[in-house]
Design an enzyme around this catalytic site. Sequence first.
Site, PDB file in Angstrom:
ATOM      1  N   CYS A 127       0.813  -1.225   0.000  1.00 12.24           N
ATOM      2  CA  CYS A 127       0.000   0.000   0.000  1.00 12.24           C
ATOM      3  C   CYS A 127       0.847   1.277   0.000  1.00 12.24           C
ATOM      4  O   CYS A 127       0.354   2.349  -0.355  1.00 12.24           O
ATOM      5  CB  CYS A 127      -0.956   0.003   1.186  1.00 12.24           C
ATOM      6  SG  CYS A 127      -2.122  -1.364   1.122  1.00 12.24           S
ATOM      7  N   HIS A 264      -3.310   7.452   1.536  1.00  8.44           N
ATOM      8  CA  HIS A 264      -3.696   6.099   1.139  1.00  8.44           C
ATOM      9  C   HIS A 264      -5.071   5.825   1.735  1.00  8.44           C
ATOM     10  O   HIS A 264      -5.343   6.159   2.889  1.00  8.44           O
ATOM     11  CB  HIS A 264      -2.672   5.097   1.658  1.00  8.44           C
ATOM     12  CG  HIS A 264      -3.127   3.677   1.554  1.00  8.44           C
ATOM     13  ND1 HIS A 264      -3.601   3.148   0.380  1.00  8.44           N
ATOM     14  CD2 HIS A 264      -3.205   2.689   2.485  1.00  8.44           C
ATOM     15  CE1 HIS A 264      -3.938   1.896   0.586  1.00  8.44           C
ATOM     16  NE2 HIS A 264      -3.720   1.583   1.849  1.00  8.44           N
ATOM     17  N   ASN A 294     -10.014  -0.083  -0.587  1.00  6.59           N
ATOM     18  CA  ASN A 294      -8.554   0.008  -0.510  1.00  6.59           C
ATOM     19  C   ASN A 294      -7.967  -0.625  -1.776  1.00  6.59           C
ATOM     20  O   ASN A 294      -8.050  -1.838  -1.964  1.00  6.59           O
ATOM     21  CB  ASN A 294      -8.081  -0.726   0.755  1.00  6.59           C
ATOM     22  CG  ASN A 294      -6.579  -0.672   0.941  1.00  6.59           C
ATOM     23  OD1 ASN A 294      -5.843  -0.307   0.041  1.00  6.59           O
ATOM     24  ND2 ASN A 294      -6.134  -1.052   2.135  1.00  6.59           N
TER      25      ASN A 294
HETATM   26  O1  UT7 Z   1      -3.858  -0.785   3.449  1.00  8.67           O
HETATM   27  C1  UT7 Z   1      -3.097  -1.484   4.369  1.00  8.67           C
HETATM   28  C2  UT7 Z   1      -3.451  -1.112   5.723  1.00  8.67           C
HETATM   29  N1  UT7 Z   1      -4.636  -1.798   6.186  1.00  8.67           N
HETATM   30  C3  UT7 Z   1      -5.371  -1.200   7.074  1.00  8.67           C
HETATM   31  O2  UT7 Z   1      -5.104  -0.082   7.406  1.00  8.67           O
HETATM   32  C4  UT7 Z   1      -6.500  -1.946   7.731  1.00  8.67           C
HETATM   33  C5  UT7 Z   1      -6.493  -1.607   9.174  1.00  8.67           C
HETATM   34  N2  UT7 Z   1      -7.565  -2.205   9.916  1.00  8.67           N
HETATM   35  C6  UT7 Z   1      -8.864  -1.881   9.776  1.00  8.67           C
HETATM   36  O3  UT7 Z   1      -9.194  -1.094   8.922  1.00  8.67           O
HETATM   37  C7  UT7 Z   1      -9.867  -2.453  10.739  1.00  8.67           C
HETATM   38  O4  UT7 Z   1      -9.183  -3.137  11.765  1.00  8.67           O
HETATM   39  C8  UT7 Z   1     -10.899  -3.392  10.080  1.00  8.67           C
HETATM   40  C9  UT7 Z   1     -11.854  -2.593   9.199  1.00  8.67           C
HETATM   41  C10 UT7 Z   1     -10.169  -4.438   9.249  1.00  8.67           C
HETATM   42  C11 UT7 Z   1     -11.724  -4.097  11.143  1.00  8.67           C
HETATM   43  O5  UT7 Z   1     -12.308  -3.182  12.042  1.00  8.67           O
HETATM   44  P1  UT7 Z   1     -12.221  -3.403  13.617  1.00  8.67           P
HETATM   45  O6  UT7 Z   1     -13.048  -2.378  14.229  1.00  8.67           O
HETATM   46  O7  UT7 Z   1     -10.757  -3.438  13.959  1.00  8.67           O
HETATM   47  O8  UT7 Z   1     -12.912  -4.802  13.786  1.00  8.67           O
HETATM   48  P2  UT7 Z   1     -12.309  -6.132  14.417  1.00  8.67           P
HETATM   49  O9  UT7 Z   1     -11.304  -6.741  13.497  1.00  8.67           O
HETATM   50  O10 UT7 Z   1     -11.869  -5.833  15.813  1.00  8.67           O
HETATM   51  O11 UT7 Z   1     -13.584  -7.043  14.444  1.00  8.67           O
HETATM   52  C12 UT7 Z   1     -14.716  -6.732  15.245  1.00  8.67           C
HETATM   53  C13 UT7 Z   1     -15.764  -7.799  15.044  1.00  8.67           C
HETATM   54  C14 UT7 Z   1     -15.215  -9.212  15.195  1.00  8.67           C
HETATM   55  O12 UT7 Z   1     -16.193  -9.982  15.847  1.00  8.67           O
HETATM   56  P3  UT7 Z   1     -16.042 -10.316  17.410  1.00  8.67           P
HETATM   57  O13 UT7 Z   1     -14.734 -11.064  17.531  1.00  8.67           O
HETATM   58  O14 UT7 Z   1     -16.022  -8.986  18.088  1.00  8.67           O
HETATM   59  O15 UT7 Z   1     -17.243 -11.142  17.676  1.00  8.67           O
HETATM   60  C15 UT7 Z   1     -15.083  -9.678  13.762  1.00  8.67           C
HETATM   61  O16 UT7 Z   1     -15.221 -11.095  13.653  1.00  8.67           O
HETATM   62  O17 UT7 Z   1     -16.293  -7.717  13.709  1.00  8.67           O
HETATM   63  C16 UT7 Z   1     -16.241  -9.003  13.092  1.00  8.67           C
HETATM   64  N3  UT7 Z   1     -16.065  -8.824  11.673  1.00  8.67           N
HETATM   65  C17 UT7 Z   1     -17.091  -8.587  10.828  1.00  8.67           C
HETATM   66  N4  UT7 Z   1     -18.420  -8.511  11.046  1.00  8.67           N
HETATM   67  C18 UT7 Z   1     -19.178  -8.234   9.961  1.00  8.67           C
HETATM   68  C19 UT7 Z   1     -14.911  -8.813  10.954  1.00  8.67           C
HETATM   69  N5  UT7 Z   1     -15.176  -8.590   9.675  1.00  8.67           N
HETATM   70  C20 UT7 Z   1     -16.511  -8.453   9.567  1.00  8.67           C
HETATM   71  C21 UT7 Z   1     -17.372  -8.186   8.481  1.00  8.67           C
HETATM   72  N6  UT7 Z   1     -18.693  -8.094   8.743  1.00  8.67           N
HETATM   73  N7  UT7 Z   1     -16.926  -8.000   7.216  1.00  8.67           N
END
Ligand code: UT7
Length: 337
Positions: A127, A264, A294
Amino acid sequence: METLAIRAKEEKVAVIRSVIRGVGAHLPARVLTNAELAEMVDTSDDWIVERSGIRQRHIAAEGETTADLGAAAARQALIRSGIDPLDIDLIIVATATPDRTFPSTAVRIQNMLGITKGAAFDVQAVCSGFVYGMVCADNFLKAGQSRRALVIGSETFSRILDWEDRSTCVLFGDGAGAVVLEAQPQHGDRTDRGIIASRLRSDGRFEDLLYVDGGPSSTKTVGHLRMNGREVFRHAIQKISGVIEETLLTAGYAVDEIDLFVPHQANKRILDGIAKKLDVPADRIVITLDKHGNTSAASIPLALNHAFEQHKVSEGKLVLLEAMGGGFTWGALLARW
Ligand code: UT7
């Protein structure tokens, strides 16, 4: 080749800078909405929008490759720059999704554009690739090794996504963007156009937080993207803010002097966090991730192209690019349009 050093001496100019002459972009026709994704994996439009800000992404058609997208973006950038493709002597393509393991996507694009001179190669910093590519081109131009460069960010991330993994497949999309850079003599003061300062960073201790689980040398397969999103998120705001501050310090500019931040496009919450930390007004940040998710190395030139088409960049404007990606790699670049 006309030597810039001689011209610089004759015109009593202090420095050679890489001036942005044109920008272009290309997105595949197919749009995949959050609602469609909700039919494929256990997710919802609400979750995706609330956690990332993404509403839709573009997906390359069967047979439509990273080189095809990149060449289309490059053609638009070249037309807008008024520069003949045959005057390009450097092509750098930032991509993590090359058409082939080798040769580089850059030489494929070079061939598609009918260019046979100069050098063409790929840069792999995921990225952060576009920032890495711009810095690389800037150094070639400043050193006098090249005169006019195409820097392209192009990706077909849809090909390396695990479409059953809801935590990653909702975040990424395909697309390409490109800029034309030209070495020009400048006065070496605050009126200078072109790239003014940049800073690149990497730290391989974090490679397992965002990676592809395949490769020619390890598994002999292409593999799928894997990410610990929460951990990447935790590092992003700190690392990106830090590298922006270092770049501005090197250049001698303050945050409030920057006309446009072109980040980005990974997650709206990351962009909000950086804006809050550095006190950047929301109307100075280009946001396009809602429209195409992204797109890795393509996201900055796509956002730059959007800003250009919205008449938000014009001659004299100070523009700050920044990114963080797998590796980790991260970086920032300040340029006056
Ligand atoms: O370009 C390279 C750089 N990449 C990035 O910058 C990405 C950085 N990270 C992020 O943008 C965020 O961490 C995400 C958007 C990927 C995720 O957001 P989050 O608020 O950190 O969510 P999380 O990973 O902590 O997940 C929260 C909950 C989990 O469930 P539990 O364990 O709390 O029951 C996940 O299983 O959301 C669940 N979850 C989803 N639910 C619905 C994960 N993906 C999904 C989904 N739909 N697509």
